[in-house]
Motif scaffolding. Structure first.
Motif, PDB file in Angstrom:
ATOM      1  N   VAL A 109     -52.316 -25.124  40.050  1.00 17.67           N
ATOM      2  CA  VAL A 109     -53.606 -25.767  39.787  1.00 17.67           C
ATOM      3  C   VAL A 109     -53.519 -26.640  38.529  1.00 17.67           C
ATOM      4  N   ARG A 110     -53.811 -27.927  38.675  1.00 14.42           N
ATOM      5  CA  ARG A 110     -53.700 -28.859  37.538  1.00 14.42           C
ATOM      6  C   ARG A 110     -55.057 -29.309  37.029  1.00 14.42           C
ATOM      7  N   VAL A 111     -56.084 -29.091  37.823  1.00 13.52           N
ATOM      8  CA  VAL A 111     -57.429 -29.498  37.406  1.00 13.52           C
ATOM      9  C   VAL A 111     -58.448 -28.618  38.142  1.00 13.52           C
ATOM     10  N   MET A 129     -55.054 -22.268  49.338  1.00 17.90           N
ATOM     11  CA  MET A 129     -54.375 -23.387  49.992  1.00 17.90           C
ATOM     12  C   MET A 129     -53.229 -23.868  49.111  1.00 17.90           C
ATOM     13  N   ASP A 130     -52.645 -24.996  49.456  1.00 20.73           N
ATOM     14  CA  ASP A 130     -51.393 -25.387  48.803  1.00 20.73           C
ATOM     15  C   ASP A 130     -51.528 -26.422  47.691  1.00 20.73           C
ATOM     16  N   MET A 149     -64.250 -34.098  51.027  1.00 20.47           N
ATOM     17  CA  MET A 149     -64.247 -35.304  50.190  1.00 20.47           C
ATOM     18  C   MET A 149     -62.977 -35.390  49.365  1.00 20.47           C
ATOM     19  N   VAL A 150     -62.467 -34.248  48.879  1.00 20.67           N
ATOM     20  CA  VAL A 150     -61.219 -34.252  48.101  1.00 20.67           C
ATOM     21  C   VAL A 150     -60.072 -34.758  48.973  1.00 20.67           C
ATOM     22  N   PRO A 159     -56.707 -29.756  47.896  1.00 19.70           N
ATOM     23  CA  PRO A 159     -57.365 -28.572  47.312  1.00 19.70           C
ATOM     24  C   PRO A 159     -56.388 -27.397  47.179  1.00 19.70           C
ATOM     25  N   ALA A 160     -56.532 -26.637  46.089  1.00 20.75           N
ATOM     26  CA  ALA A 160     -55.746 -25.417  45.898  1.00 20.75           C
ATOM     27  C   ALA A 160     -56.393 -24.251  46.631  1.00 20.75           C
ATOM     28  N   ASN A 161     -57.657 -24.450  47.017  1.00 22.14           N
ATOM     29  CA  ASN A 161     -58.413 -23.341  47.608  1.00 22.14           C
ATOM     30  C   ASN A 161     -59.693 -23.855  48.220  1.00 22.14           C
ATOM     31  N   PHE A 162     -60.327 -22.970  48.976  1.00 25.13           N
ATOM     32  CA  PHE A 162     -61.718 -23.182  49.383  1.00 25.13           C
ATOM     33  C   PHE A 162     -62.511 -22.109  48.656  1.00 25.13           C
ATOM     34  N   MET A 163     -63.658 -22.457  48.096  1.00 20.55           N
ATOM     35  CA  MET A 163     -64.474 -21.433  47.439  1.00 20.55           C
ATOM     36  C   MET A 163     -65.943 -21.582  47.819  1.00 20.55           C
ATOM     37  N   ASP A 164     -66.564 -20.426  48.087  1.00 29.56           N
ATOM     38  CA  ASP A 164     -68.000 -20.377  48.338  1.00 29.56           C
ATOM     39  C   ASP A 164     -68.537 -19.203  47.526  1.00 29.56           C
TER      40      ASP A 164
END
Lengths: 387, 291
Positions: free
Chosen positions: A310-312, A254-255, A274-275, A282-287
């Protein structure tokens, strides 16, 4: 696994479904040559792994080979964004040059597995075409369902009566029934989760021709379809997503600035929600799947460290089964060792072996905050990203 | 009291001798009450006659059933043979079957659902974390670190989010009667509506939490069930994927149906109309139950 139109039509042709003649082109010269060979007007179609092309300029008509070449020039190498692609669209590497047919009537036909009844089900409408989705939303009653047996079994007379009720003219009923029977066989034998023909043109002389076709295969069934597995086109997918998949991780890029490291689809979606509701991106979705090893999870974390946006990192893992929390701290250690770049880490773990994972994360040479719960973790990550 | 699985249930494992079967059964045997945590036998074709983890192994479910009379079976078989394992358990008449296997083909599940229509078996899964009766029985692969016995029944489409909700509930002193993972696949065994009926009839369950997500028809079916007649117990629902782009498939979140159902907005509207209290986060679930 989404097949593009030419791949879908290859399968349908094997089952005897009538199709316009067509050929794949990768250059404007090829497009012109194919148009010449086909003769007359042609359709020029972008071969992408998504629908909605007709309304997005992904299907054009050319009267001459020169026009076909111009269309090809315009489409090849370009990006097509449709209602069914990702926002950034899909690059067009190949186009399909196909005889353009004249027809005044068409149907919409598809097969899916109905989730309530758990049986393959025919979905049909008396009016097909590019506007079908919109028409169906405006007037849901136009869409009719016909449930099949678990093995695709059905009574041909009852199916014919259904098509008659739908409004298929008597002149074309035999041809349409033949197409439906062939679709059912193709669906069952290839482990499809969707076969869609839209439009199915009703042509002069009582014939029915599949103008456009879409097939989605069940990715979980490919172990018994090696020939179909070879159609998987990873070159078109996001490299990071392919690498993650190979490492037992579902990953969607994601962006945003907050890299998410989460196990399980539900917790992944919850963290993502929640983010965003906290004002972060979010920079991404991860599972992370249950079977992933520490090395594989480290590869997933590495994908985020490699992303300059990505900063955190927000690690939110609920340990259980084989994904114990210490496996996550091991993975974080491996990823940190393999990458020069570090970013602040919000390390939130709960469940099996949480205490020892927290201790291990604290000892790592990186700025690591260890919050008590998920709400606090999300708040910390968003405030870090907004700094 | 519990739903679906009693505190003294006798349990069989199909695929006991494999890596996953060995790993998870060892944990589950240690968790449950009694010497073997309720586990009575295993089935692995071709390995009948041996002992594994101290349990007798049989070639077929029928032999194991005749010898050990299990109330439930846990299937740990690999995806290509998982459907056959489910069919064998259904045919042997085992009352409750849990399948944790991931990536079972959809058309295989269509066959299994067909077999379930004429049976008395309740299937949980596949792609399920299983069933947990806190402090008594573990059938599956879930975390047990935070579960405590109590009166909250949970039915969920996601394992890790269930563990999270269980942890928050337990921290607030709210124990759980039974947690049921209905599985993340589009075609599966029992759904939310069936779980709601079980929890309604279980005197040990005082309130129910549904953990759902975008896609599929589970939440819609739960809303239909609850709207039909007064339920008598509070029901809370946590639905996730509220901000997932609708055109993206995320993990097992499922494709949004071509017929336009499956959006969080629609699910929320239907559940609210049926009297369900909606929660946005695991902490919200605790707040809703406490009030």
């Amino acid at each position: 696994m989404y097949l593009h139109e030419a791949q879908a039509k290859d399968i349908l042709a094997r089952y005897g479904i009538p199709l316009p003649e067509g050929m794949i082109a990768r250059s404007s010269d090829e497009a012109a040559a194919h148009a010449t060979a086909l003769g007359g007007a042609v359709a020029v179609k972008a071969l992408i792994h998504a629908g909605g092309r007709g309304l997005a300029g992904g299907v054009r008509f050319a009267q001459t080979p020169d026009e076909a070449a111009l269309c090809a020039d315009d489409m090849l190498g370009g990006t097509l964004v449709t209602a069914q692609t990702r926002r950034k669209g899909e690059t067009v590497h190949e186009i399909y040059i196909e005889q353009a047919l004249d027809f005044s009537r068409s149907l919409y036909l598809s097969l899916i597995v109905d989730q309530r009844r758990a049986v393959p089900t025919l979905i049909a409408a008396a009016e097909g075409g590019t506007a079908f989705e919109q028409n169906a939303m405006d007037a849901p009653a136009m869409v009719q369902k016909y449930p099949l047996g678990a093995d695709g079994g059905h009574n041909p007379a009852a199916l014919a009566a259904f098509l008659d009720m739908l409004g298929v003219p008597d002149s074309h009923s035999a041809a349409v029934l033949g197409v439906v029977e062939a679709m059912i066989a193709a669906f069952m034998e290839n482990d499809a989760t969707l076969i869609e023909i839209n439009p199915l043109a009703l042509v002069e002389g009582g014939g029915a021709v599949a103008i456009d076709a879409k097939i989605v295969l069940d990715g979980n069934s490919l172990f018994r379809h090696p020939a179909l597995a070879a159609l998987r086109d990873t070159a078109r997918s996001d490299e990071a997503e392919v690498l993650a998949q190979a490492n037992e991780i579902n990953f969607v890029r994601m962006d945003g600035e907050i890299g998410l490291v989460v196990n399980g689809a539900g917790l992944g979606l919850a963290t993502h929600d929640m983010v965003i509701e906290e004002g972060g991106r979010p920079a991404n979705f991860m599972d992370i799947r249950t079977m992933a090893t520490a090395e594989q999870i480290a590869t997933g974390i590495g994908l985020l460290l490699d992303d300059p946006k990505v900063r955190v990192l927000l690690i939110n893992v609920h340990g259980g089964g084989m994904t114990t929390c210490d496996r996550i701290s091991d993975a974080l250690a491996l990823a940190t060792e393999a990458h020069d770049r570090t970013v602040p880490v919000i390390f939130r773990v709960a469940g099996q072996n949480a205490a020892q994972a927290r201790e291990a994360a604290q000892a790592l040479p990186l700025p690591c905050t260890i919050p008590d719960d998920m709400t606090e973790a999300v708040r910390l990550a968003v405030s870090e990203a907004l700094q | 009291m519990t739903a679906l699985i009693s505190s003294d249930a006798r349990i069989l494992v199909q695929g006991l001798t494999g890596n996953a079967g060995t790993f998870y059964t060892r944990l589950a045997m240690a968790y449950g009450t009694g010497d073997t945590g309720g586990y009575v036998a295993g089935v692995t074709p071709g390995k009948g006659g041996i002992d594994h983890l101290g349990l007798p192994v049989f070639d077929t479910v029928r032999e194991a059933t005749q010898a050990t009379r299990p109330d439930a079976s846990v299937i740990m078989a690999p995806a290509p043979v998982a459907a056959d394992a489910m069919l064998e358990a259904i045919e042997a008449g085992i009352p409750t079957v849990v399948c944790v296997t991931e990536r079972v083909p959809v058309l295989d599940m269509v066959r299994v659902r067909d077999a379930l229509r004429d049976s008395d078996t309740a299937l949980v899964g596949p792609n399920s974390q299983g069933i947990l009766v806190p402090g008594a029985r573990k059938l599956g692969v879930m975390s047990t670190a935070d579960a405590i016995p109590g009166g909250i029944g949970i039915a969920a489409r996601s394992a890790s989010l269930t563990s999270e909700v269980v942890a928050r509930l337990s921290a607030a002193g709210l124990g759980q009667s039974t947690t049921i993972g209905i599985g993340g696949d589009p075609i599966h065994g029992i759904g939310f509506a069936h779980c709601l009926a079980l929890f309604r009839d279980d005197p040990g369950t005082e309130a129910v939490v549904l953990i759902g997500e975008l896609g599929g028809v589970e939440e819609e079916e739960a809303a239909d069930f609850l709207a039909a007649e007064p339920y008598g117990k509070p029901v809370i629902a946590l639905l996730v994927g509220r901000h997932a782009p609708e055109d993206r498939r995320m993990g097992h979140a499922g494709t949004v149906s071509v017929l336009g159902s499956g959006s969080i907005a629609q699910k929320t509207a239907l559940l609210e109309l049926a009297g369900v209290r909606m929660a946005a986060t695991p902490d919200d679930v605790v707040r809703a139950l406490a009030s």
